[in-house]
Design an enzyme around this catalytic site. Structure first.
Site, PDB file in Angstrom:
ATOM      1  N   HIS A  31       0.860  -1.187   0.000  1.00  0.00           N
ATOM      2  CA  HIS A  31       0.000   0.000   0.000  1.00  0.00           C
ATOM      3  C   HIS A  31       0.895   1.235   0.000  1.00  0.00           C
ATOM      4  O   HIS A  31       2.134   1.109  -0.039  1.00  0.00           O
ATOM      5  CB  HIS A  31      -0.961  -0.035   1.188  1.00  0.00           C
ATOM      6  CG  HIS A  31      -0.284  -0.318   2.502  1.00  0.00           C
ATOM      7  ND1 HIS A  31       0.654   0.535   3.062  1.00  0.00           N
ATOM      8  CD2 HIS A  31      -0.375  -1.376   3.362  1.00  0.00           C
ATOM      9  CE1 HIS A  31       1.078   0.037   4.208  1.00  0.00           C
ATOM     10  NE2 HIS A  31       0.483  -1.133   4.413  1.00  0.00           N
ATOM     11  N   HIS A  34       4.079   1.193   2.125  1.00  0.00           N
ATOM     12  CA  HIS A  34       5.242   0.521   1.532  1.00  0.00           C
ATOM     13  C   HIS A  34       5.833   1.377   0.424  1.00  0.00           C
ATOM     14  O   HIS A  34       7.044   1.485   0.288  1.00  0.00           O
ATOM     15  CB  HIS A  34       4.831  -0.827   0.913  1.00  0.00           C
ATOM     16  CG  HIS A  34       4.295  -1.818   1.887  1.00  0.00           C
ATOM     17  ND1 HIS A  34       2.965  -2.174   1.914  1.00  0.00           N
ATOM     18  CD2 HIS A  34       4.896  -2.530   2.875  1.00  0.00           C
ATOM     19  CE1 HIS A  34       2.781  -3.084   2.859  1.00  0.00           C
ATOM     20  NE2 HIS A  34       3.932  -3.311   3.466  1.00  0.00           N
TER      21      HIS A  34
END
Ligand code: PAF
Length: 516
Positions: A31, A34
């Site tokens: 997501h 990250h």
């Protein structure tokens, strides 16, 4: 982009690469959180390796190993879109050997109990052994210059920092700020488990922390009150069952009765059956910004203006060395007589005093030596001619670095130099390495000399002088010029001063101000 599924494949690929490597270990279901780590890794390194591995060792018997979202195809598309060079997706048996389920035969890395006794460690026995083991393996395999972890898993980050330090694993550990949804919920792969109603209530973790942070800013320091605020918020949401709210030091993880300088207020709670965590770092001192870089990259102009914009003190370390040089000359001391120079150090009290910005133009600080204002006197050609030689003396460096560190105790400074991020303020909240190509710095020097109606040497001649200075600065024994591993490089070749400032403000907002 390469997708490698075996340790052997990874080894083989790494063997053919050159340049610095940034490693972003993940369990996939990527997501924006990250992606923020990957973007930072992309900015700092020549190559970026992302590992995607749902690590069975870090899941307890009743935890969500089987249900954990696995979205490799979508992850690969995201990685490609942010310029990842290689995704490493091993299987458990390839990474650990076929017997990875048998703890009798598996070699594991166990963090010290002081780091796992509190927070999540208390409720997830063995979890951080699994994390430490896989991270040790990944870092040992990839041997990155830097590896990246999110602040959302604050305990994990602290443990990995200690792991890398204590086991001498290669590279720096870079912690990156929490990324949040618009309403404040911290991004997590586990948010996928929440029902619509649970999702609405999950934001209460953030609201509680935010309210505690506001109360902290109003002067409340005690763990008791700050934790109670979070609990009170959690109680208002029927789907939320708190597990803990704790105040610890963000690096040592020692529980704190109150915040002296810095504390991490961390929360874990079940929202329905989904366990979520979040935290906020509370600082009772203002941040420190370290700006290092080679001569002629524009550090002092930028540092002064940045300090002005942020309302912080510009710790002009160059002015401190000049002030001491002025004092040495004023005492009639021979600058080359290192013993006589060192004897003067305890007698020279240097003060930098921020000048109020009545007209809005950032001023250099007023410089005082004992009771004399030397702001102008330190700019004379006599001082300029001697300052480098005096600043290179070990005793001088040591004494002035100590004074600079004193300024840092209260925080709220922007300092520039050659060793600020590596030596003077290794814990600075933001480290910048400001640089420009030799040619660009030579052109700037030409313009500067022309503006001051001084003779302008050929570009190649100036470039030669600058290269030699760079070499001398980065190879000298005392305080060599070196980019801190966790510093962000900013190349100023095609940027105006305003452009550089804009970029630094952006980096400040991204990395220091995690909550608006
Ligand atoms: O934070 C995570 O996703 C994991 O704990 C990590 C660091 C990738 C280790 O498996």
């Amino acid at each position: 982009m390469r997708l490698l599924k075996t340790v052997e494949g990874l080894r083989c690929w790494l063997g053919k690469q050159s340049g610095s490597i940034g490693l972003v270990p993940t369990m996939g279901a990527l997501h924006e959180g990250h992606l923020s780590l990957i973007r930072r890794a992309r900015r700092d390194n020549d190559l970026v390796v992302v590992s995607i591995f749902v690590n069975p060792l870090q899941f307890g018997p009743n935890e969500d190993l089987d249900a954990y979202p696995r979205t490799l195809e979508a992850d690969a598309v995201l990685c490609e879109s942010v310029g990842v060079d290689c995704i490493f997706v091993p299987t458990a048996s390839d990474l650990y050997g076929a017997d990875f389920n048998d703890t009798n035969t598996l070699f594991a890395v166990v963090p010290p109990p002081a780091l796992t006794y509190h927070l999540c460690g208390k409720f997830r026995p063995g979890h951080f052994d699994g994390v430490a083991t896989v991270v040790t393996k990944l870092i040992s395999l990839v041997r990155p210059q830097r590896s990246y972890f999110g602040q959302k898993d604050g305990q994990q980050l602290a443990i990995i920092r200690r792991l890398v330090q204590d086991l001498n694993l290669p590279g720096a550990v870079i912690g990156c700020p929490i990324v949040r949804e618009a309403d404040g919920l911290a991004l997590s792969s586990r948010n996928k488990y929440l029902s619509g109603q649970e999702r609405q209530q999950a934001v209460i973790l953030y609201r509680g922390l935010r309210s505690a942070e506001e109360t902290f800013k109003a002067g409340v320091r005690s763990q008791h009150y700050l934790a109670r605020i979070v609990f009170q918020y959690l109680e208002t949401a029927p789907a939320v069952t708190p597990q803990y709210v704790e105040l610890v030091h963000p690096h040592s993880l020692a529980p704190l009765e109150k915040v002296e300088t810095v504390g991490m207020l961390a929360v874990a709670a079940f929202v329905g059956t989904t366990r979520l965590i979040d935290n906020v770092v509370l600082r009772s001192r203002q941040p420190i910004i370290a700006i290092d870089g080679p001569a002629g990259a524009g550090k002092s102009t930028v540092a002064r203006q940045l300090a002005h914009q942020l309302g912080l003190l510009y710790l002009d370390t160059g002015a401190m060395y000049r002030a001491f040089t002025w004092y040495v000359l004023a005492q009639g001391c021979d600058p080359k007589d290192e013993i006589a120079v060192a004897d003067l150090l305890p007698k020279c009290d240097i003060k930098l005093v921020a000048v109020p910005n009545a007209d809005g133009i950032p001023q250099p600080p007023d410089v005082w030596v004992n009771d004399t204002s030397v702001t102008q006197a330190i700019r004379t050609s006599e001082v300029t001619a001697q300052v480098s030689a005096i600043a290179a003396q070990g005793a001088v460096r040591q004494a002035l670095v100590k004074q600079q560190m004193q300024y840092g105790l209260a925080g709220g400074v922007v300092a520039d130099g050659r060793d600020i991020g590596t030596h003077v303020f290794p814990d600075a909240e933001l480290k910048i390495f400001l640089t420009a190509s030799v040619e660009e710095r030579a052109r700037r020097r030409q313009r500067d000399l022309a503006n001051r109606n001084q003779p302008v040497p050929e570009l190649t001649e100036l470039a030669q002088v600058i290269s030699e200075r760079d070499y001398k600065d980065s190879t000298r024994k005392i305080s060599p010029l070196r980019q801190a591993d966790d510093a962000i490089e900013v190349i100023t070749d095609s940027l105006t001063v305003d452009g550089v400032l804009g970029k630094l403000m952006m980096l400040y907002n991204e990395n220091v101000i995690t909550e608006e």
